[in-house]
Design an enzyme around this catalytic site. Structure first.
Site, mmCIF file in Angstrom:
data_model
loop_
_atom_site.group_PDB
_atom_site.id
_atom_site.type_symbol
_atom_site.label_atom_id
_atom_site.label_comp_id
_atom_site.label_asym_id
_atom_site.label_seq_id
_atom_site.Cartn_x
_atom_site.Cartn_y
_atom_site.Cartn_z
ATOM 1 N N GLU A 276 58.253 10.011 79.998
ATOM 2 C CA GLU A 276 58.901 8.931 79.251
ATOM 3 C C GLU A 276 60.319 8.826 79.782
ATOM 4 O O GLU A 276 61.059 9.807 79.779
ATOM 5 C CB GLU A 276 58.915 9.255 77.753
ATOM 6 C CG GLU A 276 59.585 8.184 76.929
ATOM 7 C CD GLU A 276 59.964 8.673 75.543
ATOM 8 O OE1 GLU A 276 61.077 8.363 75.100
ATOM 9 O OE2 GLU A 276 59.151 9.375 74.927
ATOM 10 N N CYS A 313 65.099 6.932 71.903
ATOM 11 C CA CYS A 313 64.476 6.148 72.967
ATOM 12 C C CYS A 313 64.002 4.791 72.463
ATOM 13 O O CYS A 313 63.616 3.945 73.260
ATOM 14 C CB CYS A 313 63.316 6.919 73.582
ATOM 15 S SG CYS A 313 62.279 7.742 72.380
#
Length: 536
Positions: A276, A313
């Site tokens: 990620e 995020c």
């Protein structure tokens, strides 16, 4: 500098040691220390980085544990995960105190993160007991079928092998040593070697102790878990390129994620990397929603933008809407809220410096207007500061630099001519973790037209909410097309995460005495199975 908040320091509990299976050792490499992000002061104890042989030894131990660990019954693995969760819960006070010292995150947030981390472990214990992760399919033999008989075919999923996990900076527990990557890999039957994040070495050691205690209590094989410390370009590369490692879980920056991906793909035997990396999480403000509640949307947006100093995020970094009085009202209210916001200390001085560089680079691009800046965190070595900017849609589409992630509380409003222009802006985006749409009743037809486009751009599409806050459950997807992640078919949050560390194997005409337990006709584990095409 402000004084450090009074929390109980648990430095005396820490040894500054690596965990190589059952053994705690002092590394052979350079000394690393975490820092207090408020003052920049180095924290005790020092940690010596893992040397080349120590990395190799951790990986050999993981390989040596693999066959025994993957052969454990699902119930035994479930109890192992639950005992890890129990030990984390018992260590909550020490974990929160040390993580607060190393990250400056609020203690309430960190206490909740302990709960999220233990919840993930218990979720995967449930997955093990449900049995669905085995993916059992059975096509029984048809010896009389013409023109050719069908053999007996049975399929299940098996673990890939030892997994390398990189701890993330922004979640010192839930995406770190015992985060979703580690929990999913252990549930799948894969030993794990973790590289701790340099920003919270003490927190990582405390978390590793919980695993070690659970390994001993449940009789799991030595080598099922190891913890390494060291600089990513050196220790991380050695870990990813070790031939025993068969998959990687990573959460971090795009540059670091791509470096890990290159190292994994350039091995003699390439391995999958589940990384990620970056996302700006676009939010579409539909005309009806703006007309109905522009000021309310502005306040909620700034709350989501600044949550955790913008270091989630999923913080919404991009807003897209049709220019006009209603978008003007939104901008005015959002700018006022940003201007009144007092910044928080960011995770590290380096993250803060990188954030301010990115903000100033975007602010200097042609056509960008700075609408508001909040106050920077006072007397901090890692000052956060909220910023709101604006640009027109054509300029945004023409300038790739405006689509870069600013890892912090920075938002960019993109002003479009009409809804078709909104769609054009969305088409210009890279892959994202999330995409959000705010609608009123009159917007639903136009929103329906945008939905297929958003599905192609994001792993999670949400309506009339904000993307910060990722529910841990069976239906969650925390992933997305590149560069949000390196593999858009997977998720790092939720029960589906276990799929990353499994692969299918078919067994043809294997004698029943040799079949793995999930494939036996008697189904001793009681797992769900698809037999001759019918789900049982």
């Amino acid at each position: 500098m402000t004084s450090t908040p009074q929390v109980q320091d648990n430095t005396e509990q820490l040894e500054g040691a690596l965990f190589l299976g059952a053994e705690r050792v002092v590394g052979e490499g350079p000394v690393l220390r975490s820092r207090d992000p408020r003052t920049g002061a180095e924290l005790d104890p020092p940690y010596r980085s893992a040397g080349k042989e120590e990395v190799a030894r951790a990986c050999r131990l993981a390989e040596g544990a693999f066959d025994a660990y993957r052969a454990t019954e699902p119930e035994a693995r479930a109890r192992f995960l639950e005992r890890i969760a129990d030990h984390l819960t018992e260590a909550t006070e020490a974990l929160v105190a040390r993580a607060h010292l190393e990250t400056a995150l609020p203690t309430a947030r960190l206490t909740g993160e302990v709960g999220r981390t233990t919840g993930q472990l218990r979720l995967f214990a449930q997955v093990l007991r449900d049995g669905g992760l085995h993916g059992v399919r059975i096509d029984r033999a048809l010896p009389d079928r013409a023109p050719l008989p069908r053999p007996d075919l049975r399929q299940r999923r098996v673990p890939l092998g030892p997994v390398a996990v990189f701890g993330a900076s922004n979640f010192p527990l839930a995406f770190s040593v015992l985060g979703g990557d580690t929990a999913a890999a252990l549930a799948a039957g894969c030993p794990v070697v973790v590289k701790a994040h340099d920003a919270h070495l003490g927190t990582s050691e405390l978390a590793a102790r919980a695993v070690r205690a659970a390994v001993v209590e449940t009789g799991m094989p030595d080598g099922v878990f190891s913890l390494l410390v060291g600089e990513g370009p050196v220790v991380g590369t050695r870990l990813v390129t070790d031939p025993h490692i068969q998959a990687v879980g990573f959460t971090g920056s795009r540059a670091a994620g791509l470096a890990v991906l290159r190292a994994a793909t350039e091995r003699p035997q390439p391995i999958p990397v589940y990384a990620e990396m970056s996302s700006i999480n676009p939010v579409v403000l539909m005309p009806g929603a703006l007309a109905e509640r522009a000021k309310d949307l502005a306040g909620a947006f700034v709350g989501s933008l600044t949550l955790g100093a913008g270091q989630f995020c999923t913080n919404p970094g991009l807003l897209v809407g049709v220019a006009g009085d209603d978008l003007d009202a939104f901008e005015e209210a959002a700018a006022a809220a940003v201007g009144e916001h007092v910044g928080a200390t960011m995770l590290t001085p380096g993250i803060a410096q990188a954030y301010h560089r990115e903000v100033e680079a975007v602010a200097a691009r042609p056509g960008v207007r700075v609408l508001a800046r909040g106050a920077a965190a006072a007397e901090s070595a890692s000052p956060g500061q909220a910023v709101l900017m604006s640009v027109d849609g054509d300029t945004f589409r023409a300038d790739p630099e405006l689509r870069r992630e600013m890892f912090g509380s920075a938002g960019l409003v993109v002003r479009c001519r009409d809804l078709e222009h909104v769609a054009e802006v969305l088409r210009s985006l890279d892959g994202q973790l999330t995409a959000t749409v705010h609608t009123a009743g009159a917007d639903l037809g136009d929103a329906r037209a945008l939905l297929p486009l958003l599905e192609r751009r994001a792993g999670r599409v949400l309506f009339n909410g904000w993307p910060t806050g990722v529910e841990v459950g069976h239906a969650m997807v925390h992933g997305g097309p590149f560069p949000a992640t390196s593999d858009s078919r997977t998720t790092s949050v939720g029960s589906l995460a276990v799929d990353r560390f499994l692969r299918p194997v078919a067994y043809q005409d294997v004698p029943e005495a040799l079949l793995p337990a999930p494939l036996l006709d008697a189904n001793p584990y009681g797992v769900p199975r698809r037999v001759d095409g019918t789900l049982e």
